[in-house]
Design an enzyme around this catalytic site. Structure first.
Site: not given
Ligand code: NAP
Ligand code: G4F
Length: 370
Positions: A11-13, A15, A130, A132, A154, A158, A189
């Protein structure tokens, strides 16, 4: 004892992958990332690192065990950060099987790739778990002992990742840990997550490039931190004497409505919210004259989920005391301001580029340039 500092990031590409790469390079690591082929350029977040002597890329996929086994054999990492995932909760309702394959079985594939290469006692593994997992929350705020109640395909995927990491820790004595990270955002993001969708829309509306922003549940509550601060925790978790799981959060909670208000304010537009549920609207009460009195935010059923997690609020006490991590490094207001400033500049630059393209087309048509 292996003194090499070699990190492999799946997931290097993404955020987090991009910020973590920068962080680990700074710490002196050789950083290897797994990328998958795509017909469009998706390497924007790591473009500045390509060519760096400590940064290396390998093709692979979380759905392809053989590719993971081969990359682990080539790199022989001392630390793996498993960040790859189909990470969009709403998308997981549309693509549940793919989400399960990458986010659940994918974790197992990484663990088995390490065992297949006999690295289980040399390589430490971080799993991107997460908040979640708490889903339909059973306790507020949530800590490491709060029961899980996943509430989307999801989150269910997880949950498997979380438990298989724990199982391999206990069954094979592997150093593998979960960081239970609450939402963390940034100027990198993905544009369909709610915060970035809002900051981009606020910037576009302020610059006359968009009429309105459509959102789903405005009352949903999140604990939003800054991604750049959170990657430090991933590393700290792997530097501990014993493998353990940690909640990473700010300890502060805000609604989507509050984020929207703050983002528009940072873009020079003051909103007043009127009405309830589907009828709620954000009206401009202060800002550019042409926007005052206009409805800029509306609610759309398209962005509602079959089941939505609405009350996430993390308790980072363990991370503060054991890891020495500061959850208040970047405040909510600073986070909003960083993201809006970035998007105001991005939208302005896009405008300049589009004017230049139009001018060039006109000059070509008139034969003024060849
Ligand atoms: P992101 O921006 O969506 O990045 C996801 C990464 O996974 C991308 O590099 C994507 O590659 C790669 N990927 C997806 N499917 C793949 C596959 N089949 N094989 C290889 N690589 C694959 O997510 P992020 O926000 O950086 O989050 C990083 C991790 O933390 C994720 O596991 C997410 O579920 C978890 N997480 C995120 C948050 C948050 O708030 N950001 C919170 C809790 C947990 P491509 O660029 O090719 O799509
Ligand atoms: O920004 P969201 O899509 O993030 P969500 O669902 O919290 O998930 C993210 O955070 C998780 C950690 O808790 C990660 F595990 C997961 O990979 C991801 O990074 O939605 C946040 C909230 C939700 O309740 C959604 O229903 O915002 C609400 N929302 C309201 N309007 C919306 C929208 N979400 C999105 N994406 N788009 C809307 O228009």
């Amino acid at each position: 004892m292996d003194n090499r500092k070699v990190a492999l990031i799946t997931g290097v590409t993404g955020q987090d992958g991009s910020y973590l790469s920068e962080f680990l390079i700074e710490k002196g690591y050789q950083v290897h990332g797994i990328i998958r082929r795509s017909s469009v350029d998706y390497r924007e977040r790591i473009a500045h690192l390509e060519g760096h002597p400590q940064f290396h890329l390998h093709y692979g996929d979380m759905g392809d065990s053989m590719s993971l086994v081969k990359v682990v054999a080539t790199v022989r990492p001392t630390e793996i950060y498993n960040l790859a995932a189909q990470s969009h909760v709403q998308v997981s309702f549309d693509a549940p099987e793919f989400t399960a394959d990458v986010d659940a079985t994918g974790v197992l594939r990484v663990l088995e790739a390490v065992r297949a290469n006999h690295l289980e006692h040399e390589c430490r593994i971080y799993q991107a778990s997460t908040s979640e997992l708490y889903g339909k929350v059973e306790e507020v705020p949530q800590n490491e002992n709060t029961p899980f109640h996943p509430y989307s395909p999801y989150a269910v995927a997880k949950l498997y990742g979380f438990w298989i990491i724990k199982e391999y820790r206990e069954a094979y004595n592997m150093f593998c840990c979960s960081g239970i990270l609450f939402n963390h955002e940034s100027e990198r993001r993905g544009e369909t997550f709610v915060t970035r969708k809002i900051t981009l829309a606020a910037a576009r509306i302020a610059q006359g490039k968009q009429e309105k922003l459509l959102l789903g549940n405005l009352s949903s509550l999140r604990d939003w931190g800054y991604a750049k601060d959170y990657v430090e925790c991933m590393w700290l978790i792997l530097q501990q004497p014993e493998p353990e799981d940690f909640v990473i959060a700010t300890g502060e909670q805000h609604s989507v409505r509050e984020f929207t208000y703050a983002a528009f304010k940072a873009a020079g537009i003051e909103l007043r919210f009127e009405g309830e549920d589907m009828e709620e609207k954000g009206i401009c009460v202060k800002g550019p004259a042409e926007l005052v009195g206009k409805v800029l935010v509306e609610v759309s059923p398209d962005f509602y989920r079959p089941t939505d997690v609405v009350n996430l609020w993390g308790d980072p006490t363990k991370a503060k005391t054991k890891l020495g991590w500061n959850p208040s490094k970047t405040t909510f207001e600073q986070l909003v301001s960083i993201m809006v400033k970035h998007d105001m500049e991005k939208v302005a630059a896009e405008h300049v580029a589009s004017v230049m393209r139009t001018n060039l087309a006109e000059y070509l048509e008139k034969g003024l340039v060849k």
